[in-house]
Design a protein around this motif. Structure first.
Motif, PDB file in Angstrom:
ATOM      1  N   SER A  20       0.932  -1.914   0.299  1.00 23.18           N
ATOM      2  CA  SER A  20      -0.012   0.096  -0.094  1.00 23.18           C
ATOM      3  C   SER A  20       0.615   0.985  -0.243  1.00 23.18           C
ATOM      4  N   ASP A  30     -11.723   8.548   3.157  1.00 24.77           N
ATOM      5  CA  ASP A  30     -11.547   8.330   2.157  1.00 24.77           C
ATOM      6  C   ASP A  30     -10.378   9.098   1.685  1.00 24.77           C
ATOM      7  N   TRP A  52      -8.512   8.700  -5.165  1.00 25.23           N
ATOM      8  CA  TRP A  52      -7.913   8.254  -6.342  1.00 25.23           C
ATOM      9  C   TRP A  52      -8.019   8.049  -8.034  1.00 25.23           C
ATOM     10  N   HIS A  89      -6.192   3.189  -8.812  1.00 28.95           N
ATOM     11  CA  HIS A  89      -6.685   2.081  -8.146  1.00 28.95           C
ATOM     12  C   HIS A  89      -7.212   1.147  -8.863  1.00 28.95           C
ATOM     13  N   GLU A  90      -7.456   0.708 -10.306  1.00 27.29           N
ATOM     14  CA  GLU A  90      -7.879  -0.308 -10.837  1.00 27.29           C
ATOM     15  C   GLU A  90      -6.066  -1.025 -10.925  1.00 27.29           C
ATOM     16  N   PHE A  92      -3.987  -0.398  -8.365  1.00 30.23           N
ATOM     17  CA  PHE A  92      -3.991  -1.464  -7.531  1.00 30.23           C
ATOM     18  C   PHE A  92      -4.622  -2.612  -6.664  1.00 30.23           C
ATOM     19  N   MET A  93      -6.029  -2.862  -7.532  1.00 32.19           N
ATOM     20  CA  MET A  93      -6.942  -4.256  -7.465  1.00 32.19           C
ATOM     21  C   MET A  93      -5.861  -5.090  -8.236  1.00 32.19           C
ATOM     22  N   HIS A 142      -8.701   4.626   0.373  1.00 41.67           N
ATOM     23  CA  HIS A 142      -8.971   4.583  -0.860  1.00 41.67           C
ATOM     24  C   HIS A 142     -10.385   3.842  -0.781  1.00 41.67           C
ATOM     25  N   LEU A 143     -11.075   3.724  -1.191  1.00 45.76           N
ATOM     26  CA  LEU A 143     -12.359   3.128  -1.935  1.00 45.76           C
ATOM     27  C   LEU A 143     -12.405   1.883  -0.510  1.00 45.76           C
ATOM     28  N   THR A 144     -12.112   2.454   1.029  1.00 46.61           N
ATOM     29  CA  THR A 144     -11.709   1.303   1.585  1.00 46.61           C
ATOM     30  C   THR A 144     -13.630   0.076   1.356  1.00 46.61           C
ATOM     31  N   VAL A 174     -12.849  -2.786  -1.645  1.00 42.09           N
ATOM     32  CA  VAL A 174     -12.261  -2.644  -1.250  1.00 42.09           C
ATOM     33  C   VAL A 174     -12.143  -3.914  -0.371  1.00 42.09           C
TER      34      VAL A 174
END
Length: 295
Positions: A182, A198, A201, A206-207, A209-210, A239-241, A244
């Motif tokens: 992270s 949050d 991002w 984010h994409e 990260f995922m 972010h976007l906890t 996720v």
């Protein structure tokens, strides 16, 4: 050819389930799984590549006290009965879960029994390689030392080790809390306060990260030693906890999801995790945490 295996187990039923990914022009019809304890065959089953389950009579379960591993021989069988491809692997039969104790607190379980997790935050630094382990022997030495010091768990801190590291944890009997790596833009660090925030991002970040989170799980999810996934460390890049956390719960329902270790608490996943130094502290009376394991 066999390209990949995904191994899962069920302690209550004593089963090992294999999902096989194959490649090549000639699509074989059958997967054969042979399970051995040492040199002795204890079970065998056949099925298609989607799923083959093998039930082990009087199965020995995996735990830190008894890290029993079964050897696997997986064969791809053609329609004429010939063996097209064959690989070896192993499995530790264990189940991770939660239960509520007499005081009303949720606790993590291993094979249906409440198990207290005691271990260090392991950042994986080496004097002669920084984040690169100098040798296979060095990785094993670290894990053996921690086990002999009385720990049954290691939190692998924002780092993914070589696969050999996790094999040693499997063999030696050490549970692993595996962090995703992270970083990036941080939100204000509110910890356990209500109304968390949050970070913002970009969608492309984010994409990515995922994508990397999914690849990490896909690479490591057959290791019995790994019992917890941690998407975020503290508020680093948090972010976007909720999104996720919900994705992680769906992606691997067989493990505990600790969405933000020491980070901003959002009611998602399995754990509420508070960092306090040097002495532990936790607001046990707060009703917001009733449905979460308190760490």
């Amino acid at each position: 050819a066999i390209e990949d295996l995904d191994i899962s187990t069920d302690a209550a039923n004593g089963t090992i389930t294999i999902h096989t990914t194959t490649g090549g022009k000639d699509a074989a019809q059958t997967v054969r799984v042979v399970v051995k304890a040492g040199d002795n065959k204890v079970a065998e089953s056949r099925g298609d590549t989607k799923s083959v389950s093998v039930k082990i009579p009087d199965a020995k379960l995996w735990s830190p006290d008894s890290p029993h591993l079964y050897s696997l021989e997986i064969s791809l069988i053609a329609t004429d009965g010939s063996v097209v491809d064959q690989v070896g692997s192993y499995a530790g039969i264990r189940t991770i879960g939660k239960t509520r104790d007499a005081d009303g607190h949720l606790r993590m379980t291993l094979n249906g029994k409440p198990t207290f997790h005691l271990g260090p935050l392991d950042q994986g630094w080496w004097p002669d390689g920084l984040l690169t382990p100098p040798s296979d022997e060095a990785m094993k030495f670290d894990i053996e030392f921690l086990k002999s010091a009385g720990f049954n768990m290691i939190r692998k801190h924002i780092k993914v080790e070589p696969r050999r590291y996790y094999t040693h944890c499997d063999q030696l009997g050490v549970m692993v809390w595996q962090d995703h790596v992270s970083g990036g833009t941080n939100p204000p660090w509110t910890r356990l306060k209500p109304d968390p925030q949050d970070a913002e991002w970009p969608a492309t970040a984010h994409e990515q990260f995922m994508l990397e989170f999914d690849r990490m799980i896909d690479d490591l999810d057959s290791h019995p030693s790994i019992v917890v996934w941690t998407p975020f460390n503290e508020a680093w890049g948090q972010h976007l906890t909720t999104a996720v956390g919900e994705w992680a719960v769906k992606r691997d329902p067989s493990r505990i999801i600790n969405v933000a270790s020491g980070g901003n608490f959002w009611p998602v996943g399995d754990v509420v995790d508070h960092h306090e130094y040097p002495h532990p502290a936790f607001p046990f009376d707060d009703a917001r945490y009733t449905e979460f394991v308190k760490v």
